[in-house]
Design an enzyme around this catalytic site. Structure first.
Site, mmCIF file in Angstrom:
data_model
loop_
_atom_site.group_PDB
_atom_site.id
_atom_site.type_symbol
_atom_site.label_atom_id
_atom_site.label_comp_id
_atom_site.label_asym_id
_atom_site.label_seq_id
_atom_site.Cartn_x
_atom_site.Cartn_y
_atom_site.Cartn_z
ATOM 1 N N ARG A 129 1.042 -1.126 0.183
ATOM 2 C CA ARG A 129 0.509 0.432 0.175
ATOM 3 C C ARG A 129 0.893 1.208 0.213
ATOM 4 O O ARG A 129 1.914 1.365 0.786
ATOM 5 C CB ARG A 129 -1.038 0.282 1.054
ATOM 6 C CG ARG A 129 -2.500 1.336 1.284
ATOM 7 C CD ARG A 129 -2.655 1.306 2.768
ATOM 8 N NE ARG A 129 -3.476 2.692 2.462
ATOM 9 C CZ ARG A 129 -3.882 2.719 3.504
ATOM 10 N NH1 ARG A 129 -3.453 2.765 4.648
ATOM 11 N NH2 ARG A 129 -4.798 4.149 2.990
ATOM 12 N N HIS A 130 0.379 2.146 -0.501
ATOM 13 C CA HIS A 130 1.170 3.275 -0.288
ATOM 14 C C HIS A 130 1.531 4.525 0.659
ATOM 15 O O HIS A 130 0.746 4.198 1.451
ATOM 16 C CB HIS A 130 0.826 4.665 -1.145
ATOM 17 C CG HIS A 130 -0.724 4.792 -0.310
ATOM 18 N ND1 HIS A 130 -0.921 5.524 0.672
ATOM 19 C CD2 HIS A 130 -2.234 4.529 -0.959
ATOM 20 C CE1 HIS A 130 -2.651 5.097 0.506
ATOM 21 N NE2 HIS A 130 -2.968 5.589 -0.278
ATOM 22 N N GLY A 131 2.356 4.802 1.167
ATOM 23 C CA GLY A 131 2.825 5.257 2.731
ATOM 24 C C GLY A 131 1.591 6.437 2.657
ATOM 25 O O GLY A 131 0.781 6.602 2.417
ATOM 26 N N GLY A 411 -0.129 0.080 -4.708
ATOM 27 C CA GLY A 411 -1.751 -0.157 -5.158
ATOM 28 C C GLY A 411 -2.528 0.827 -3.110
ATOM 29 O O GLY A 411 -1.807 1.904 -2.607
ATOM 30 N N ALA A 454 1.570 1.564 4.584
ATOM 31 C CA ALA A 454 3.230 1.501 3.411
ATOM 32 C C ALA A 454 2.670 -0.509 3.932
ATOM 33 O O ALA A 454 3.418 -0.978 4.319
ATOM 34 C CB ALA A 454 4.220 1.525 4.562
#
Length: 525
Positions: A129-131, A411, A454
């Protein structure tokens, strides 16, 4: 240039090679004159600015921090007491508190192939996952509405002696601007840089400089800017780990929304769940239940607001929106600026648990086990992962080309949750509903622990004496496959046998396009 040009995948992938200008984000996160000098002043990256209701600011070195023994513990006084309950807006450090002491500390002991066999990792697929990010536009507007309401309507007589409340009323300013709209923050870039460094420590042969330079490691991302920025930051982390600190970093990755945003393309999901008001009925009922009403009442009392301003009878200011705006303000200030916001003191731990449960209800019924189509929408990503593992584990002659050692896919929480659900993970025997809150305190499905910023799902393939083995890690911790709980790294053929029904089926077109429009989703109750 560090990397060469990757091949395009017909018409559905777009090569992205760019360096982002992040000066504007840095300035906003540093605070500037709009922020309170006492609570939100800029702090060094290795320090926390912490507000205590007894008064004053405490600056504590991260090197002196002691990890919390539990989410309810206050053994690290700098961290808000409710920091572990923010659902999908939780910091990664709340799941792995040891990273507060050393964000680059990695633990190779998490790799657990059978000790009796000679095994070596040959492939890593990481779904990440994005931060940490800024609030989305919708939440920025809610924050402004809440701030204005408190300034104009909160009673000066109620709770006036509380210094945190004086801070909210008189000094705190809503510094978030609409152009921030969900973009990655500097802490979010650090999340991915540090994760990359830790993964290199654990998998040095799979994420080697040579493999990345020769484009044997694939980087795919969602088209959303926070994901593109995250995959860039991950590549920065790799380059820094290799000792490359000079000059502008180079990025090489592909955008693939068919894989990373499959939920947008699944008609059965969009019409059956996302746009179906009855699909989230349990969430709506809980919003108006006694637990949420208790949180609304206590928040109104603490702020000195008339109760009707935070009740369902006030349609101009949706009460849940304002409750969550205040709750997540604590989260944003912590994850973006490392500050203990005065908004955190509006909620005690019991309030936080209620609000986390409300968030978990939404994610369960909208993205996870609540409806069958939620998990089936991830069929494209599921098949992509196993096709990649099949290629990496296939026997080959000495003349065959080496398989790709790693695949990095970036993602969203909405990407991870359906895939985790399809794999059968975090499924409680009794589903969470609007009426069983009291019996759900020990539930497995807690998004604060599963999909913080994240979050990562790691598939580690080993070459072993008895054949390939596969291990699963969630947020860098071992998790066993459902039905194969006897081993951390079962034989890959046994994993394939467990998911045979999905490998032979799970057809995206049939599941997403073949379902009758308007058909009520499977509630699995």
């Amino acid at each position: 240039m560090l990397f060469g040009r990757p091949a395009h995948r017909k018409n559905r992938r777009l090569k992205v090679t760019q360096t982002r200008n992040i000066n504007k984000a840095r300035k906003a996160e540093a605070g500037g004159p709009r922020l309170s000098p006492r609570l939100s002043s800029p702090v060094p990256t290795d320090m926390f600015s912490v507000f205590h209701p007894a008064g004053g600011v405490l600056l504590a070195s991260l090197g002196l921090l002691v990890p919390r023994l539990s989410l309810a513990s206050l053994s690290v006084p700098d961290i808000p007491h409710i920091a572990g309950y923010f659902g999908t807006k939780t910091r990664y450090e709340e799941v792995n508190p040891h990273l507060l002491r050393d964000p680059l500390s990695a633990d190779p002991s998490v790799l657990r192939p059978p000790p009796a066999e000679q095994c070596s990792p040959v492939h890593l697929t990481a779904v990440i996952r994005h931060g940490s990010r800024y609030p989305t536009l919708k939440n920025i507007r809610r924050i402004r509405k809440l701030s204005e309401l408190v300034r104009t309507e909160a009673s000066r007589a109620s709770g006036g002696s509380e210094s945190w409340l004086q801070e909210i009323r008189n000094r705190w300013e809503a510094w978030y601007t609409e152009d921030m709209d969900g973009q990655l923050v500097m802490k979010g870039r650090d999340d991915l840089r540090q994760l990359a460094s830790r993964l290199v420590s654990v998998f040095p042969s799979l994420l080697s400089e040579e493999s990345v330079r020769k484009r044997r490691v694939r980087f795919l991302t969602s088209s959303k800017h926070r994901c593109v920025s995250s995959v860039e930051a991950f590549q920065e982390g790799l380059q820094r780990r290799w000792g490359r600190h000079d000059g502008e970093p180079e990025y090489s990755h592909e955008v693939d929304d068919e894989l990373m945003r499959f939920f947008d393309r699944c008609r059965g999901y969009v019409e059956g769940v996302e746009n179906n008001r009855t699909a989230l009925l349990e969430v709506e009922k809980f919003k108006h239940g006694e637990e949420m009403e208790g949180v609304r009442r206590r928040m109104a009392d603490r702020l000195g607001l008339p109760h009707h301003r935070l009740t369902p009878d006030c349609p101009s200011v949706p009460p849940v929106d304002l409750l969550e705006a205040a709750f997540f303000l604590c989260s944003y200030e912590l994850s973006i600026k490392n500050v203990h916001s005065p908004w955190c003191f509006l909620f005690d731990e019991s309030d936080a648990k209620v609000l986390e449960y409300k968030s978990d209800l939404k994610q369960y019924w909208k993205r996870s086990h609540g409806h069958e189509i939620n998990s089936l929408s991830s069929c494209p990503l599921f098949h992509h992962v196993f096709r990649t593992l099949d290629r990496a584990g296939r026997p080959r002659r000495s003349t065959d080309a080496s398989p790709e050692p790693a695949s990095i896919l970036v993602g969203h929480a909405e990407t991870l949750l359906p895939l985790l659900s399809l794999l059968g993970l975090y499924k409680d025997q009794t589903p969470p509903t609007a009426t069983n809150y009291d019996s759900q305190h020990g539930r497995r499905f807690r998004t604060s622990l599963i999909v913080p910023y994240a979050a990562n799902l790691l598939f580690v393939l080993y070459d072993c004496q008895r054949g390939p083995r596969l291990q699963l890690l969630v947020n860098e911790s071992p998790v066993r496959f459902p039905g194969l709980e006897a081993e951390d790294a079962p034989l890959y053929r046994d994993v394939r046998a467990t998911y045979r029904h999905l490998l032979d089926g799970c057809d995206f077109h049939r599941e997403c396009e073949g379902r009758a429009v308007g058909r009520a989703p499977n509630t699995e109750l």
